[in-house]
Design an enzyme around this catalytic site. Structure first.
Site, PDB file in Angstrom:
ATOM      1  N   GLU A  25       0.856  -1.193   0.000  1.00 50.37           N
ATOM      2  CA  GLU A  25       0.000   0.000   0.000  1.00 50.37           C
ATOM      3  C   GLU A  25       0.892   1.243   0.000  1.00 50.37           C
ATOM      4  OE1 GLU A  25      -2.390  -0.485   3.500  1.00 50.37           O
ATOM      5  OE2 GLU A  25      -0.652  -0.962   4.702  1.00 50.37           O
ATOM      6  N   LYS A  27       2.808   4.541   1.127  1.00 51.29           N
ATOM      7  CA  LYS A  27       3.323   5.017   2.412  1.00 51.29           C
ATOM      8  C   LYS A  27       2.928   6.484   2.548  1.00 51.29           C
ATOM      9  CE  LYS A  27       7.538   5.359   5.184  1.00 51.29           C
ATOM     10  NZ  LYS A  27       7.377   6.774   5.526  1.00 51.29           N
ATOM     11  N   LYS A 226      11.260   3.721  -0.173  1.00 49.25           N
ATOM     12  CA  LYS A 226      11.074   5.176  -0.257  1.00 49.25           C
ATOM     13  C   LYS A 226      11.501   5.711  -1.612  1.00 49.25           C
ATOM     14  CE  LYS A 226      10.988   7.681   3.328  1.00 49.25           C
ATOM     15  NZ  LYS A 226      11.160   8.467   4.558  1.00 49.25           N
TER      16      LYS A 226
END
Length: 249
Positions: A25, A27, A226
């Site tokens: 999902e 972030k 990230k």
């Protein structure tokens, strides 16, 4: 990500060639909160804090329209209590509106939606929070965790209970599928209407999650991928130099 996949399989003695099932999902770039329900009623809301002790922000969380004060579903197993974890955030549209209002009243503007959401939840006056149009997506449970078999089942149950979940959550089998999701999500990043800074990858099987356990600050069964921070070009127009009291420039 490859190291994480290898480590998970090694820890639970699975074959290196197995395509493990993960739940992915977005972030969210917001503030993590926990909502506690007893007998289907919302009783306490808190920030994550240091992982052990958080701030009590129940009154402020009750002003968020998406958080039900009582759960829709009467699942008997949750009668003793259910803790739901989520992320509170502010959409770009509401962030822009809030800053315009603050500018018109000669008040300092917020630097970004995350700061605006966090500042709104920590207001001493909950009526101010109510005006900020905050949103929430829920993604996990604390108390109640043992009743589920998969991460996807947890998210589905949260939705059934009447709480919002991110519609972009998805089961991916194997690393190639995981990488494809991460790449597709990055392409959608600017069109989502809210800030994300990556993707969260979680082992879908709860039995494997339990076998992996937790580190001091994070679970061993999840990892965050990230994205590169967004960059803009800027121009230095002037530099003002001051001399401090010690003579330092």
């Amino acid at each position: 990500l490859h190291d994480f996949d290898r480590r998970v399989k090694k820890e639970v003695e699975l074959s290196d060639t197995l395509d493990l099932e993960y739940y992915l999902e977005p972030k969210l770039d917001g503030l993590a909160v926990e909502l506690s329900y007893i007998s289907q009623k919302f009783v306490t809301g808190s920030t994550r804090g240091d992982g052990l002790t958080g701030e009590n922000i129940t009154k402020n969380l009750k002003t968020i329209r998406a958080i039900p004060l009582s759960l829709q579903d009467s699942l008997k197993v949750f009668h003793d209590g259910l803790d739901i974890r989520g992320e509170v955030f502010m959409t770009f549209d509401n962030f822009k509106k809030l800053n315009q209002e603050r500018e018109s009243m000669d008040e300092p503007v917020f630097a970004n939606p995350r700061n605006a959401a966090a500042g709104s939840l920590r207001q001493l006056d909950h009526t101010i929070t109510a005006k900020r149009n905050l949103s929430i997506y829920c993604y996990h449970v604390g108390r109640g965790y043992n009743y589920f078999k998969s991460q996807a089942e947890i998210v589905s149950a949260i939705k059934t209970l009447g709480l919002p979940v991110n519609p972009l959550g998805k089961i991916c089998k194997g690393l190639e599928s995981v990488k494809e999701y991460i790449s597709d999500l990055e392409k959608k990043r600017k069109s989502l209407g809210y800030a994300i800074d990556g993707a969260v990858i979680k082992v879908n099987d709860i039995i494997i999650q339990k076998r992996l356990g937790d580190k001091s600050k994070s679970p061993r069964w999840a990892i965050a991928y990230k994205y590169q921070p967004e960059q803009e070009t800027t121009l230095v127009e002037d530099i003002f130099v001051q001399v401090g009291r010690t003579g330092a420039i």
